[in-house]
Design a protein around this motif. Structure first.
Motif, mmCIF file in Angstrom:
data_model
loop_
_atom_site.group_PDB
_atom_site.id
_atom_site.type_symbol
_atom_site.label_atom_id
_atom_site.label_comp_id
_atom_site.label_asym_id
_atom_site.label_seq_id
_atom_site.Cartn_x
_atom_site.Cartn_y
_atom_site.Cartn_z
ATOM 1 N N LYS A 168 0.824 -1.197 0.000
ATOM 2 C CA LYS A 168 0.000 0.000 0.000
ATOM 3 C C LYS A 168 0.863 1.253 0.000
ATOM 4 O O LYS A 168 1.742 1.410 0.841
ATOM 5 N N GLU A 217 -5.045 -1.554 2.004
ATOM 6 C CA GLU A 217 -4.849 -1.981 3.381
ATOM 7 C C GLU A 217 -3.554 -2.749 3.486
ATOM 8 O O GLU A 217 -3.015 -3.186 2.485
ATOM 9 N N ASP A 218 -3.097 -2.908 4.711
ATOM 10 C CA ASP A 218 -1.862 -3.651 4.905
ATOM 11 C C ASP A 218 -2.176 -5.131 4.974
ATOM 12 O O ASP A 218 -2.410 -5.678 6.045
ATOM 13 N N ASN A 236 3.985 -5.886 10.656
ATOM 14 C CA ASN A 236 5.037 -5.002 11.147
ATOM 15 C C ASN A 236 5.433 -5.377 12.569
ATOM 16 O O ASN A 236 6.022 -4.599 13.279
ATOM 17 N N LYS A 239 6.627 -10.853 16.013
ATOM 18 C CA LYS A 239 5.982 -12.069 16.525
ATOM 19 C C LYS A 239 4.484 -12.063 16.361
ATOM 20 O O LYS A 239 3.886 -13.097 16.147
ATOM 21 N N PHE A 243 -1.979 -14.677 10.139
ATOM 22 C CA PHE A 243 -2.459 -14.898 8.778
ATOM 23 C C PHE A 243 -3.697 -15.773 8.815
ATOM 24 O O PHE A 243 -3.902 -16.536 9.748
ATOM 25 N N SER A 244 -4.516 -15.624 7.799
ATOM 26 C CA SER A 244 -5.629 -16.543 7.639
ATOM 27 C C SER A 244 -5.397 -17.326 6.357
ATOM 28 O O SER A 244 -4.673 -16.894 5.475
ATOM 29 N N ARG B 229 -20.356 -6.584 10.816
ATOM 30 C CA ARG B 229 -19.662 -7.480 9.924
ATOM 31 C C ARG B 229 -20.181 -8.899 10.109
ATOM 32 O O ARG B 229 -20.493 -9.291 11.233
ATOM 33 N N GLN B 263 -9.188 -11.746 14.876
ATOM 34 C CA GLN B 263 -8.324 -10.812 15.583
ATOM 35 C C GLN B 263 -8.745 -9.399 15.281
ATOM 36 O O GLN B 263 -9.240 -9.088 14.188
ATOM 37 N N LEU B 265 -7.607 -6.194 14.334
ATOM 38 C CA LEU B 265 -6.372 -5.674 13.751
ATOM 39 C C LEU B 265 -6.660 -4.360 13.055
ATOM 40 O O LEU B 265 -7.747 -4.135 12.536
ATOM 41 N N SER B 267 -6.292 -2.199 9.896
ATOM 42 C CA SER B 267 -6.101 -2.595 8.511
ATOM 43 C C SER B 267 -4.867 -1.933 7.932
ATOM 44 O O SER B 267 -4.274 -2.431 6.994
ATOM 45 N N ASN B 268 -4.493 -0.794 8.461
ATOM 46 C CA ASN B 268 -3.298 -0.130 7.972
ATOM 47 C C ASN B 268 -2.319 0.025 9.114
ATOM 48 O O ASN B 268 -2.690 0.450 10.202
ATOM 49 N N VAL B 269 -1.092 -0.290 8.820
ATOM 50 C CA VAL B 269 -0.071 -0.250 9.857
ATOM 51 C C VAL B 269 -0.002 1.157 10.441
ATOM 52 O O VAL B 269 0.031 2.150 9.711
ATOM 53 N N GLY B 270 0.000 1.238 11.744
ATOM 54 C CA GLY B 270 0.188 2.517 12.393
ATOM 55 C C GLY B 270 -1.081 3.338 12.507
ATOM 56 O O GLY B 270 -1.063 4.434 13.036
ATOM 57 N N GLN B 271 -2.201 2.831 12.021
ATOM 58 C CA GLN B 271 -3.430 3.601 12.150
ATOM 59 C C GLN B 271 -4.326 2.976 13.200
ATOM 60 O O GLN B 271 -4.135 1.848 13.611
ATOM 61 N N GLU B 275 -10.405 -3.491 12.817
ATOM 62 C CA GLU B 275 -11.603 -4.275 12.537
ATOM 63 C C GLU B 275 -11.325 -5.741 12.851
ATOM 64 O O GLU B 275 -10.181 -6.157 12.956
ATOM 65 N N VAL B 277 -10.892 -9.351 11.940
ATOM 66 C CA VAL B 277 -10.494 -10.064 10.743
ATOM 67 C C VAL B 277 -10.362 -11.532 11.092
ATOM 68 O O VAL B 277 -9.796 -11.880 12.135
ATOM 69 N N ARG B 278 -10.896 -12.350 10.261
ATOM 70 C CA ARG B 278 -10.733 -13.785 10.456
ATOM 71 C C ARG B 278 -9.296 -14.159 10.129
ATOM 72 O O ARG B 278 -8.791 -13.818 9.063
ATOM 73 N N THR B 279 -8.621 -14.830 11.036
ATOM 74 C CA THR B 279 -7.241 -15.180 10.749
ATOM 75 C C THR B 279 -7.034 -16.691 10.699
ATOM 76 O O THR B 279 -7.159 -17.266 9.641
ATOM 77 N N ARG B 280 -6.741 -17.305 11.821
ATOM 78 C CA ARG B 280 -6.327 -18.706 11.736
ATOM 79 C C ARG B 280 -7.482 -19.679 11.910
ATOM 80 O O ARG B 280 -8.494 -19.343 12.521
ATOM 81 N N ASP B 315 2.161 -16.824 18.278
ATOM 82 C CA ASP B 315 2.674 -15.462 18.385
ATOM 83 C C ASP B 315 2.781 -15.015 19.836
ATOM 84 O O ASP B 315 3.323 -13.965 20.114
ATOM 85 N N LYS B 316 2.278 -15.838 20.761
ATOM 86 C CA LYS B 316 2.315 -15.439 22.163
ATOM 87 C C LYS B 316 3.341 -16.245 22.973
ATOM 88 O O LYS B 316 3.638 -15.906 24.091
#
Lengths: 824, 683
Positions: A168, A217-218, A236, A239, A243-244, B229, B263, B265, B267-271, B275, B277-280, B315-316
């Protein structure tokens, strides 16, 4: 030995268009794709090639629109240069010399004046390790610029262009290689690296195949070898990344692409299904199935209106975003190997060879375009590996092109061999081949060779096939026995054998009076009229590999090559060996239009070409190291117009062209310097109107139209009519009706605009009066002329004109100027 | 390693029951798991997921929902009762009838002052929590449909309730419903069926997350009552939801056996705009996931397939540590099998009956690895059904095979067995103090019975030919209130060792009937204890896989134990994920200690050197291939046998044959009901 002079081996036609991701231009009208050593510009609506952007001297490895100017495009090549083109005009603008082979190119609108290229590690040109390098393009007016400011961004990257993508706003660049994903943030100058395990418990392979970044989006999407797509977020963090996983593909995902607004994600792979995932609603998918063959690349136009997919069968499909195929650009289909020989269809002069499975393709070399595919097998092809299916293994045309014979077989390995010999008649009405006769199991074993009788004057056509079962059979067209409405069909006429030896090759002499069949070490010569064994030739007792009659004045010669590296020439009048020479000839073929014969010799890993006449001891031409590997398929194709080269070494190319297939299925040909120059010159001259794609159809019509306009102009000269288009009229016609002022107001304006020409004529009258000092006038007009396009033809005419004509010409210039001012 | 004749027993049809509900207490790191038969299990997540306590079930009492309130544990079930459990005596403390029909859900506010239950009749009932009991406070507005799921807002002012086709938000103060969120039904044929909101989560930013029977996980804005959502997760039901402490992650369990993580998260790094988001997606279950807990480092799930799965979030946790490994807990961490050493009898404990089996016999001889011909087949002698509603909590068989005892939370029974004639006679006159027991144990000469009861005390009962007599009550000085979970008597009848869930190990001198010593407290709970028959050393194995040997005579750790602690155990030994559940000694070789967990049994030879961290731990096969002379060099103290898997019990009989009770997981899996049908690719 004759030096090669200025003859070069080049890619001409039939090159891959699916090697790299194609690019759709901003306005979605053109499609740019790398094709061999040039970039081809196709029209997305008509599928026609608009122009070739030539200039690179090695394979083009990437095409990219210039982010700051959407009318220009970069192309990069393994020759170590990046070139900038104006693709609408087909003009080469600039060359940036990188100095290292470039394997892919990336750019972002947020990185002004910088392009990113993948090159081998700078210190070692040959290494298999690649790096992503930022190249600062120097701001210089020169055509040829050397880009010296290189800085490495990511050191270990994949050479696959799909494995790198900009994120992005150009904030980061993501690169995947093997089991690692690396994300480099430009602002922080920091990269994060994420790794996956080699494979999971269920045996899925996690290797990264491709990368795509969301533009709003990122989010990074990666495709994997086991068909999974992972959407990475929060990357970023070292750790806390996450991902999905999306899983629909059952084998590797070869390409991924987000639509510009990021609402959809497109993916494709071996399944030849384009899958459209809704971003953030991934359970909803759209499919576009049955795209023909595996998808290798996916591209989306900048406005998102068009998708295009490249396929493994050298095809680009253009798809509207409503998931509907709108156009197909098909190149020469190349499988792993060509089972049939290369052939030339005598009617269309097109190259004929195996295409899609079970089909023959007719490919026009002159226009570099696939004409059509002919389904030989006429059975559904099942897309599954390891399945034995019918394949076309042999094909032959008769001299006039009205008959074609094909052989298809299945299950080569097991004992049961299924063989079909099919004969196709050319149908004048439909202009294609129609199946006439199917002979199932024409022989007990595999057919080794097949040829038609070439005599043009003979009443009946004859086909001879040789097989491993020890027989050769002659097939002839005979009238149907039982009913009238059935046309004539083919049946077996004669079965020949010789001492239960296996026939390998057969060949008819040019006049069709002799048939030579090689039975291992023995060449037998038969008379097709009486089926009498005339003579046998077995001078050098070695297995014959290839057999060929001389043509025209050399038709008394029969040439053969043996397995033990011997090229022999027998004189059929004396029935004796005329000469022989030691060379490992992998392929021997005769030019049907001249006496020339070409022999490809395999030597020390490379192939040499010799062109000779059977009657002359010295070769006409020889070319060392034509390519690496063995050449087993080649063909002389007749030229459309004869070349008039007088040089001895290139004379053999005057009437026909020699094409051959290399080990890697590249179609190569030989060209002379003069030919190349002409081609390059013609491509420079092309000036295309912005609005219409330059297609042959257009050229034909356009020429006509141009003439018309020219006529109109010339007529306007004589009859002093209104200029073709003044600004006022143009405005009048183009402005929407509801925003225009009242008609009464416009009317006076309109009339005024017509009055201009009156002053013009008056001026011209003045000119007429002031005949005397025409010199000065001309200078003035010369200056006025400046902005408009000079017409060289007219200028050259001008020098030999009378005074009256000169005056006329001056008027033309005046006219011309005001006319073009209307445009400006 | 010694050679044994092995009785390979596979006729114990142990069948764990499905997990119904789960509640995690992040403060104490205890997970409570409710099973379909009403049993409740407490796992200590701070101590290697050790199953500390088991509260046996009761007919007709199955918890539908669980709720921790500090240290107190409440459950509610379809029988319409709310139960609080006494975790010290491993029994229900009291039950309160809610008078609202079956209860579907229970939830406490974060202040710990109120408990809300959702009932079949459409009421949400609020109970006040008092010191010793709970008291009904009031009803919220009664709704038309049943209340399936409940969740308090962390502020304690709002309650979200999942119902049929809708979600209601109640004001906890006024009891009024403030919002009604309509949940869309499934598409197609399920359009006509009501959608059930199985589970709901109310986050502090007023976001409501719901999981329903149409397979959707929906995110709502609780302030405006709007749908934000929809994530379509499965074709079947989303049964359970759990959010993490920091509310950045939510997991959802489905009928397909998958657990899907969402999770929060940006959507944009640093913002800032984030929202869900379905992850794993984790697939560790074959059947419905009914219970789900999101701890800080892991997702704990359980369901119809009876296994408890701890899936660490990578990640934890640190990578490649013990914490990052997936754990599946399939078997209880205590023995359900009792073996009469001398008589060759096996007692199997089921929730509602006991089975007594005689082992088979064989007189054949064969080389190691051979299976011997069976002369006499094993036979089931007695099947003893329990009396009353309560399930059996513990049972014991005397070594001679003459006595059998079992206990439920309400009653204790002792039987006299006549082996040759196969007859059972109940001992009618029992001491008054012996009303129920948490652990039972007979002395090796079958003359005494030890029964643990409340406050870590042990009753000693003297057994005669036909009747029994109360002798003494052994009480530790410490006064720990935790229940005893391990009892062990020495071979000579001199020592009795007890271990409780406070990690205290007491040793009593039975001659003097008083406390001999208390073993120094180790932080991890003991999982097995045993006293050596000859040198009276106490061997203790803890949940963190540490082994200690304590000399009862010297009252200190033995030399070998110190050496073991100094050198440390082999990393592969520490990585095993099931606890050692039994320790035995080889009478032929006093230096041999026999241990077993679910996946292996091990003989520790105290005479051999301890393995270095780099040497292979499982070296039996390589040793066998070496010539005799070199074996000594490569052998080490730990001899591990993995020939037998999914072990419930390994015992050494008097005649030096080994009894191995296996229960293959595949057998358990095959007895489960069929899972929901799923389309598999290429089928």
């Amino acid at each position: 030995m004759v030096g090669h002079g200025d003859i070069r081996v080049v890619h001409r036609g039939g090159s891959k268009i699916n090697s790299r991701q194609p690019v759709i231009t901003q306005d979605s009208r053109f499609l740019l794709c790398a094709s061999g050593e040039c970039v081809k510009v196709f029209s997305t609506s008509t599928e026609e090639c608009v122009h070739d952007l030539r200039g690179h001297t090695d394979a083009v490895t990437g095409v990219l629109l210039k982010p700051s100017n959407h009318l220009q495009a970069y192309s990069c090549s393994a020759d170590g240069t990046v070139r900038l083109w104006d693709f609408t005009e087909g003009i080469h603008i600039k060359t940036y010399v990188i100095g290292y082979p470039v394997y892919s190119i990336y750019a972002s609108a947020h990185h002004e004046g910088v392009i990113f290229v993948v090159t081998p590690m700078l210190n070692d040109k040959r290494s298999e390790v690649f790096q992503l390098v930022a190249v600062h393009l120097p701001q210089s007016g020169d055509q040829l610029v050397e880009a010296l400011e290189l800085s490495a961004v990511i050191s270990d990257v994949s050479s696959n262009p799909a494995a790198i993508g900009f994120g992005k706003g150009g904030e980061f660049i993501a690169s995947a290689k093997g089991l690692h994903l690396e994300v480099f943030f430009f602002k922080k100058q920091k990269s994060y690296r994420f790794s996956l395990k080699e494979d999971n418990k269920k045996g899925g392979k996690n290797t990264f195949m491709c990368v795509a970044c969301h533009q709003k989006e990122d989010c990074i999407a990666t495709g994997h070898e086991d068909g999974k797509i992972r959407l990475w977020r929060n990357f970023n963090h070292k750790k806390e990344y996450t991902f999905s996983t999306l899983h629909w593909h059952h084998s590797a995902v070869s390409s991924l692409c987000f639509t510009p607004e990021g609402t959809n994600l497109l993916s494709g792979g071996l399944e030849s299904v384009l899958v459209q995932w809704r971003y953030n609603q991934e359970s909803q998918r759209d499919f576009l199935p049955r795209l023909g063959s595996a998808i290798t690349h996916i591209a989306v136009s900048p406005d998102g209106a068009l998708f295009c997919t490249s396929h493994s069968d050298n095809k680009i499909t253009i798809i509207q975003s409503s998931v509907k195929v709108s156009a197909v650009i098909q190149g020469l289909v190349k499988g792993e190997s060509v089972r049939t020989d290369l052939m030339v269809d005598p009617r269309s002069k097109s190259l004929v060879l195996n295409g899609k499975p079970g089909q023959l393709q007719f490919y026009s070399l002159q226009r570099d375009k696939l004409l059509y595919n002919l389904d030989i097998v006429q059975q559904e092809y099942i897309h599954e590996s390891g399945l034995e299916q019918f394949e076309v293994v042999k094909a032959a045309f008769d001299a006039s092109g009205s008959w074609m014979a094909t052989v298809e077989e299945r299950n080569q390995k097991a004992a049961e061999l299924e063989l079909n010999l099919k004969l196709w008649a050319f149908d004048e009405q439909t202009q294609s081949f129609v199946l006439n006769t199917t002979i199932s199991t024409p022989h007990e074993a595999r057919i080794t060779d097949m040829c038609f009788c070439h005599a043009a004057d003979s009443q009946t056509t004859m086909l001879v096939s040789t097989s491993k079962d020890g027989h050769f059979k002659a097939w002839q067209l005979s009238a149907a026995a039982h009913t009238e409405d059935e046309g004539p069909s083919w049946s077996c006429d004669f079965v020949g054998a010789y001492h239960s030896l296996v026939p390998e090759r057969c060949c008819f002499s040019a006049d069709g009076s002799l048939l030579a069949v090689s039975f291992q070490e023995v060449v037998t010569v038969w008379s097709p009229a009486s089926w009498e064994l005339l003579t046998t030739l077995s001078q050098p007792p070695q297995a014959i590999r290839d057999l060929c009659f001389g043509r025209l004045s050399c038709s008394k010669y029969l040439l053969g090559t043996t397995a033990s590296k011997l090229l022999c020439c027998w004189n059929l009048l004396t029935c004796s060996l005329e000469w022989s020479t030691t060379m490992d000839v992998s392929l021997l073929l005769a030019d049907p239009l001249t006496e020339n014969m070409a022999a490809f010799c395999f030597q020390a890993g490379g192939t040499d070409l010799f062109v000779f006449k059977p009657s002359e001891p010295r070769p006409l031409f020889s070319h060392k190291a034509v390519c690496s590997g063995k050449v087993t398929r080649a063909i002389f194709s007749p030229r459309e117009e004869m070349l008039e080269s007088c040089e001895e070494s290139s004379q053999w190319l005057n009437r026909s062209q020699l094409h051959f297939l290399t080990q890697y299925m590249d179609l190569m040909t030989f060209t002379t310097k003069a030919e190349e120059d002409r081609l390059l010159a013609s491509s420079r001259q092309l000036v295309v109107d912005d609005s219409v794609a330059m297609t042959p159809f257009y050229l034909l019509l356009g020429k006509h139209r141009q003439q018309e306009t020219e006529d109109a102009v010339s007529s306007s000269l004589s009859s002093d009519t209104v200029p073709q288009s003044s600004a006022a009229i143009k405005q009048l016609l183009q402005t929407p009706a509801h925003v225009m002022p009242s008609t009464s107001y416009l009317c006076s304006m309109f009339v005024q605009s017509l009055l201009i020409s009156v002053t013009d004529t008056r001026e011209e009258n003045k000119h007429a009066e002031e005949k005397m000092d025409s010199e000065r006038e001309e200078e003035d007009s010369e200056e006025e002329m400046e902005p408009s396009n000079p017409r060289p033809q007219q200028a050259s005419e001008a020098c030999s004109l009378t005074k009256a004509q000169l005056r006329e010409l001056r008027r033309v210039r005046k006219q011309d100027h005001s006319w073009s001012a209307g445009f400006l | 390693m010694a050679e044994f004749k092995v009785h390979r027993v596979r006729f114990f049809d142990y069948m764990p029951t499905a997990i119904r509900a789960m509640a995690f207490n992040p403060r104490t790191e205890r997970l409570a798991v409710a099973r379909a038969d009403g049993a409740l299990e407490i796992f200590n997540f701070a101590d290697n997921y050790f199953q500390e306590k088991v509260i046996p079930g009761q007919d007709g009492r199955a918890a539908e929902a669980l709720c921790w309130l500090g240290q107190r544990l409440f459950s509610a079930g379809l029988n319409g009762e709310i139960t609080e459990y006494d975790l010290e005596n491993l029994r229900p403390r009291y039950t309160v009838e809610a008078y609202g029909g079956p209860i579907w859900s229970i939830s406490s506010n974060s202040q710990g002052s109120l408990l809300a239950v959702g009932c079949e009749d459409g009421t949400v009932k609020i109970f006040e929590i008092l010191e010793e009991r709970i008291q009904f406070q009031r009803n919220l507005d009664r709704q038309k449909g049943r209340i399936i799921s409940l969740c308090w807002h962390p502020s304690g002012t709002l309650i979200a309730a999942g119902m049929m086709d809708m979600i209601k938000i109640f004001d906890a103060e006024s009891g009024r419903a403030t919002h009604r969120l309509l949940v869309e039904r499934g598409v197609g044929a399920s359009k006509s069926r009501e959608v059930v909101v199985w589970s709901i989560a109310f986050l502090s930013d007023h976001t409501i997350i719901s999981g329903d029977s149409a397979g959707k996980v929906q995110v709502w804005d609780g302030l405006t009552g709007t749908l934000v959502r929809t994530h379509l997760v499965t074709k079947w039901d989303v049964l359970a939801l759990s959010s993490s402490q920091d509310e950045s992650s939510v997991v959802a369990g489905t009928s397909e056996g998958t657990v899907v993580q969402f999770q929060f998260l940006s959507s944009n790094v640093g913002q800032q705009d984030k929202e869900w988001v379905r992850t794993r997606t984790f697939k560790n279950h074959s059947h419905d996931v009914r219970g789900l807990a999101h701890t800080d480092t892991a997702v704990v799930s359980g369901g119809m397939d009876t296994q408890l799965v701890v899936r660490p979030l990578l990640d934890k946790v640190e990578k490649n540590t013990q914490e990052s490994a997936l754990r599946k807990i399939a078997f209880p961490h205590r023995s359900l099998v009792c073996c009469a050493k001398k008589a060759g009898l096996l007692l199997f404990q089921f929730p509602d009956h006991l089975e007594l089996w005689r082992l088979g016999e064989s007189n054949g001889h064969g080389s190691p690895g051979d299976s011997l011909p069976v002369k006499r087949k094993p036979e089931k002698l007695i099947q003893l059904k329990r009396k009353g509603e309560d399930h059996i909590s513990c049972s014991a068989l005397s070594p001679c095979g003459g006595w059998l005892a079992y206990s439920t939370v309400s009653s204790f029974r002792l039987y006299r067995l006549q082996n040759n004639t196969i007859s059972v006679t109940k001992v009618s006159r029992l001491p008054k103090d012996l009303r129920s027991a948490q652990q039972l144990c007979f002395s090796s000469d079958s003359t005494k019975l030890f029964a643990s009861s409340c406050r870590s005390s042990v009753l000693v009962v003297d057994l005669n030919q036909s009747d029994c007599k109360y002798l003494h009550t052994l009480r530790p000085k410490s006064g720990s209130s935790q229940p005893i979970h391990l009892l062990c008597v020495s071979e000579d009848g001199k020592w009795l060792a007890t271990a409780n869930t406070d990690c205290l190990i007491h040793v009593f001198n039975l001659d003097k009937l008083k406390l001999h010593c208390t073993v120094p407290v180790y932080s991890s709970c003991p999982t097995a204890i045993a006293i050596h028959p000859t040198n009276s050393n106490l061997v203790v194995v803890h949940a963190d896989q540490q082994i200690f040997e304590y000399s009862l005579v010297q009252k200190e750790y033995t030399e070998w134990s110190r050496k073991l602690q100094k050198q440390g155990l082999h990393p592969l030994w520490m990585e095993r994920d099931t606890p050692i559940t039994h320790i035995a000694f080889n009478p032929k070789n006093p230096a041999h200690i026999i241990l077993h967990d679910t996946f292996m049994f091990c003989i520790i030879d105290q005479n051999l050197p301890l393995p270095e961290a780099k040497t292979p731990l499982y070296n039996q096969m390589t040793l066998r291939s070496l010539p005799e002379s070199e074996r000594i060099m490569h052998s080490h103290a730990f001899k591990i046998c993995k020939n037998f898997q999914h072990l419930l019990c390994v015992r050494l009989l008097e005649d030096h044959s080994l009894v191995v009770v296996e229960r293959p997981l595949l057998d358990i899996l095959s007895q489960l009901p069929a899972p929901v049908r799923q389309k598999k690719f290429a089928t």
